[in-house]
Design a protein around this motif. Sequence first.
Motif, PDB file in Angstrom:
ATOM      1  N   ASP A 116       0.834  -1.207   0.000  1.00  0.00           N
ATOM      2  CA  ASP A 116       0.000   0.000   0.000  1.00  0.00           C
ATOM      3  C   ASP A 116       0.868   1.256   0.000  1.00  0.00           C
ATOM      4  O   ASP A 116       0.508   2.268  -0.604  1.00  0.00           O
ATOM      5  N   ARG A 145       1.866   1.827  -3.495  1.00  0.00           N
ATOM      6  CA  ARG A 145       0.698   2.302  -4.241  1.00  0.00           C
ATOM      7  C   ARG A 145       0.460   3.792  -3.987  1.00  0.00           C
ATOM      8  O   ARG A 145       0.213   4.563  -4.918  1.00  0.00           O
ATOM      9  N   GLN A 146       0.535   4.211  -2.722  1.00  0.00           N
ATOM     10  CA  GLN A 146       0.334   5.616  -2.389  1.00  0.00           C
ATOM     11  C   GLN A 146       1.412   6.490  -3.011  1.00  0.00           C
ATOM     12  O   GLN A 146       1.140   7.610  -3.454  1.00  0.00           O
ATOM     13  N   ARG A 147       2.633   5.975  -3.087  1.00  0.00           N
ATOM     14  CA  ARG A 147       3.718   6.759  -3.665  1.00  0.00           C
ATOM     15  C   ARG A 147       3.495   6.950  -5.161  1.00  0.00           C
ATOM     16  O   ARG A 147       3.727   8.039  -5.699  1.00  0.00           O
ATOM     17  N   GLN A 152       0.775   9.607  -5.485  1.00  0.00           N
ATOM     18  CA  GLN A 152       1.271  10.950  -5.166  1.00  0.00           C
ATOM     19  C   GLN A 152       2.173  11.496  -6.269  1.00  0.00           C
ATOM     20  O   GLN A 152       2.090  12.674  -6.631  1.00  0.00           O
TER      21      GLN A 152
END
Length: 449
Positions: free
Chosen positions: A316, A319-321, A324
């Motif tokens: 996760d 995924r967030q990186r 962003q």
Amino acid sequence: MEATMSYSQNIMDDEYEKFIRRMNPPRVVIDNESCKNATVIQVDSANKHGILLEVVQILTDLNFIITKAYICSDGGWFMDVFNVTNQDGNKITEEPILDYIMKSLGPDSCFASSMRRSVGVTTGMDHTSIELIGSDRPGLLSEVSAVLTNLRCNVVNAEVWTHNTRAAAIMQVTDDETGGAIADAEKLSMIKKLLCNVLRGSNKSRDAKTLLSHGVTHTDRRLHQLMFADRDYERAAGDGSDDKERPNVNVVNWQDKDYSVVTIRCKDRPKLLFDTICTLTDMQYVVFHGNVDTEGPEAYQEYCIRHIDGSPVKSDAERQRVIQCLEAAIERRVSEGLKLELCTTDRVGLLSNVTRIFRENSLTVTRAEVSTRAGKALNTFYVRDSSGYPVDTKIIESVRQTIGQTILRVKGSPEELNPVQQESPTRFLFGGLFKSRSFCNFGSVRSYS
């Protein structure tokens, strides 16, 4: 010993690439018949990491609008289709331009022969390139240009981006005495020292960097790299930006095919495809399949990706990186504010004078492009009031009278002077400165795990 082995390996790799491309030269087909409102460009080639960015970069540098794209690069072959128009929305019919496309993407191009291990970088000796990255603040670009003016450096080309309290710029300068690149080592050292001091300012918590080189860099890609390396995608605590205005980026894993699927929905604008592909490439992801549709006010992009090591997104946090970084790539080039165009005879100190006048009238620049052609300065600024309030027409007219009403022109509609939402207080603007057919079936991609 290791360096020698690495050099030998690079030579072997280059020769192997040349051999593969001699055996399987790229094939380019330009079709102005099958689509009624766009020119269809099909590119087939042996596959290699970075090839998609190379093709998109060439089309973008020609100022084409890519309305649709179909991407397929599974296995050892790369096969893409692009629907493109010119800036006026018309097909590409000029023979010199069509010939250039064939030469740029065809079997005899440098694109085919080496793929340029550092994509988008060429060499030249007619100017010195200055790369700047640091914390944004009102008046920064004015200070930078003043330093260069005092050192008798002429800014012939420049581009400035700001995002998330960070500012990056690439400026191409010449020595006013010689008209060429700056050769004096002492002067180069002084430029670097003084610009670092300006960029550092009073902020000791974040690094400021000034890099000097002789040559020509692909400006847009390098700006993405500078801001990505500076981690501008990390939003500051208490960032008041409206989530509704941010791009809609999603990443999910498609377990059956061992891909991660990236979907992007956002307002369409020029060079959007380049910005997203550039970021995925620099983050070491490979696009195996893609579908792009930008007909209408909203752009839709969908990519099946894996990391260069062959794995999909693993956590996760990763995924967030990705989310962003793609959001940041889309936002960096967004042109907020009133567009002003300046055209006048170029001279040393012009940029410093203009940015000083903007700053003295409480105008910030959200983005800027500076260029010089045949002795003429052609500059574009997107300006807003430094406090975030609507731009006052009286201030704009005062600035135009000071600079010259025939020299500085307002572009766009009068509605651009209407009230706009106030910027987040965490965003200082560097500006206060001057600052066919589809080869991939995506029907099944809709079902993810």
